[in-house]
Design an enzyme around this catalytic site. Structure first.
Site, mmCIF file in Angstrom:
data_model
loop_
_atom_site.group_PDB
_atom_site.id
_atom_site.type_symbol
_atom_site.label_atom_id
_atom_site.label_comp_id
_atom_site.label_asym_id
_atom_site.label_seq_id
_atom_site.Cartn_x
_atom_site.Cartn_y
_atom_site.Cartn_z
ATOM 1 N N ALA A 171 0.826 -1.210 0.000
ATOM 2 C CA ALA A 171 0.000 0.000 0.000
ATOM 3 C C ALA A 171 0.854 1.251 0.000
ATOM 4 O O ALA A 171 0.619 2.194 -0.752
ATOM 5 C CB ALA A 171 -0.952 -0.014 1.195
ATOM 6 N N ASP A 172 1.866 1.286 0.854
ATOM 7 C CA ASP A 172 2.754 2.454 0.924
ATOM 8 C C ASP A 172 3.452 2.700 -0.408
ATOM 9 O O ASP A 172 3.448 3.812 -0.944
ATOM 10 C CB ASP A 172 3.814 2.250 2.007
ATOM 11 C CG ASP A 172 3.332 2.648 3.388
ATOM 12 O OD1 ASP A 172 2.361 3.412 3.486
ATOM 13 O OD2 ASP A 172 3.927 2.187 4.378
ATOM 14 N N SER A 173 4.110 1.672 -0.913
ATOM 15 C CA SER A 173 4.934 1.852 -2.112
ATOM 16 C C SER A 173 4.091 2.195 -3.333
ATOM 17 O O SER A 173 4.459 3.074 -4.124
ATOM 18 C CB SER A 173 5.755 0.584 -2.375
ATOM 19 O OG SER A 173 6.651 0.343 -1.316
#
Length: 398
Positions: A171-173
Site C-alpha cells: 500500500a505504501d509503495s
C-alpha cells in the site's frame, strides 16, 4: 555543495518534501532520481516525537534508499518565523509533498489555498491513509491496516490458514508511485494552463487499485476472491511446483502455452485427458494436474526444467532468496544496484530506478543527507544573509 542533480529529465523542478515514513519518500525519491532539486524539510530534533518512526538510523539501508539524492533543511513550521521561511521557499518551488493527516496542513497554514496565494503555479501533493475527506479521513493509515481493509490480506496466503500480509509495504509503495504519476500529470498540465493544482491520493484507494483483476472480477462477475496460495485463481497450471531440487514457478495460460508445456514435459496424453482439455477443466482438476506435473518434474533438476520451459516459450523460474536474487546474472546485467557514500564515510548500496530513459536516465548521485545538513545552504539560496541565518538558528526556527 551545489544542488544535487541526479538526472536531466526533471532538473528544472524544485520539490519541497515534507513527507515521512514510506509512501511520501517513495514518491519523492522518483522525482529526485530523475534530477529534481529536492529539499527534505524536517523539524529540528526534539520537535516531533514521531519524526524517526521506523528509522533505526539515518545510515540504515532503508532510510538511505528512501532519501538518497535529497538535501535536508531543518525548519520548525509551528513557529511563525518557520512558516515565513517555508513560504519564501514556496515562491520558487514547483511541488510540495506532504503525508500528514488531512487537518494538519490547515492547522499549520500550508494547505493548497495558502500555498497558491504565494505561488499560483505550485503543485501540492497530499498523501493520506483514507483520503482528504469522508468518515475515515482523520484516521492514521499504516500499510498493514490498509492491506487488510483494501482486500489484499483476504486473498494472500493458503486457504483455511487465515489472512496474511504481503511481505512488503504494498500500500505504501504503490501510493508513492501513484502520487508521483499524479504530480507528473499536474506538471504537464501546468505547461498548458500556467496553474498548479492539488494532487491527492490515499493508501486505501491505491490498495484497491492494486487489487486490479481480483477487484474487477467481483465488480463485474460477482466473484468474491479467496486465498489460493501459490495457485493463480483463473489459470492452471500456473503456480509453484516441486522439482527434484527445489520449487519452480510455472505460468501456463492459454492453449498455446499448454500445448508447449505438455511437449516439454513429454506428456502429449494430457492434451486428450478429459480432466485437462480446457482451462476450466484444468482449474477444476487442479490438484490432479499438480500431482501429475510434480511426478514428472521430480525426474530432473529445477534449473534444467526452467531452461527447457523458457526455451519453449513457457514462463518459468526459481524462487530466490534475497541473496540469490541479487546474484542472478540478469539482475546484475540490469544494474539494479548502485553505490554511494554517506557523510560518515559508509558506502551504501542502493536499489536503482526500474524505469530507464534512453537520453535522460535517473541516477544515484548522493547518499541520504544528515538531518539539516543543507540548512544554511538552502537559506542562502533563498536570499537570507548569514546574520539572518544565525538569528534563525538562535531562535530554534532551524
Amino acid at each position: 555543495m551545489a544542488r544535487i542533480q541526479a538526472g536531466d529529465a526533471l532538473a528544472r523542478f524544485r520539490v519541497l518534501d515534507l513527507s515521512r515514513v514510506r509512501a511520501g519518500p517513495t514518491c519523492v525519491r522518483m522525482l529526485a532520481d530523475f534530477g529534481a532539486d529536492v529539499i527534505r524539510i524536517e523539524p529540528p530534533p526534539g520537535i516531533d516525537a514521531n519524526d524517526n518512526m521506523f528509522v533505526d538510523s539515518r545510515c540504515s539501508g532503508d532510510f538511505q534508499n528512501l532519501n538518497r539524492n535529497k538535501r535536508s533543511l531543518t525548519l520548525n513550521l509551528k513557529q511563525p518565523q518557520g512558516l515565513a521561511v517555508f513560504m519564501r521557499l514556496v515562491r520558487d518551488a514547483d511541488v510540495v509533498i506532504e503525508n500528514w493527516r488531512p487537518d494538519v496542513k490547515q492547522r499549520l497554514g500550508v494547505d493548497y489555498e495558502s500555498l497558491r496565494r504565494v505561488n499560483p503555479r505550485i503543485v501540492l501533493a497530499s498523501i493520506s491513509g483514507y483520503g482528504q475527506d469522508g468518515p475515515y479521513a482523520a484516521r492514521p493509515g499504516f500499510d498493514q491496516v490498509i492491506q487488510g481493509m483494501g482486500g489484499l490480506m483476504s486473498v494472500t496466503g493458503h486457504a483455511g490458514q487465515g489472512p496474511l500480509r504481503a511481505g512488503i509495504a504494498v500500500a505504501d509503495s504503490s501510493t508513492g508511485l501513484y502520487a508521483a504519476l499524479g504530480i507528473m500529470a499536474a506538471l504537464l498540465e501546468r505547461e498548458h494552463s500556467g496553474e498548479g493544482q492539488w494532487v491527492h491520493t490515499s493508501l486505501l484507494h491505491s490498495q484497491i487499485a492494486m487489487m486490479d483483476f481480483q477487484a474487477a472480477r467481483y465488480l463485474n462477475e460477482g466473484v468474491v476472491p479467496v486465498q489460493n496460495g501459490n495457485d493463480h485463481p483463473t489459470a492452471s497450471p500456473m503456480g509453484l511446483f516441486r522439482a527434484q531440487d527445489g520449487d519452480l514457478n510455472i505460468g501456463v495460460a492459454g492453449e498455446g502455452n499448454w500445448l508447449r508445456f505438455c511437449k516439454v514435459l513429454g506428456r502429449p496424453d494430457w492434451l486428450t485427458d478429459p480432466r485437462f482439455l480446457t482451462e476450466r477443466d484444468r482449474i477444476a482438476h487442479r490438484a490432479d494436474l499438480k500431482e501429475a506435473i510434480e511426478t514428472v518434474l521430480a525426474t530432473g533438476p529445477l534449473e534444467q526444467w526452467a531452461q527447457q520451459l523458457n526455451d519453449a516459450g513457457v514462463p518459468a523460474g526459481p524462487v530466490y532468496t534475497m541473496d540469490q536474487m541479487f546474484a542472478d546474472p540478469q539482475v546484475q546485467h540490469m544494474k539494479a544496484t548502485a553505490l554511494a557514500t554517506t557523510s560518515t564515510g559508509k558506502t551504501c548500496t542502493y536499489i536503482t530506478q526500474p524505469v530507464s530513459l534512453s537520453r535522460t536516465p535517473a541516477s544515484i548521485q548522493a547518499a541520504a543527507p544528515d538531518c539539516g545538513e543543507h540548512t544554511d545552504e538552502v537559506l542562502r539560496e533563498a536570499g537570507y544573509t548569514d546574520l539572518q541565518i544565525a538569528e534563525l538558528h538562535a531562535a530554534a526556527v532551524v
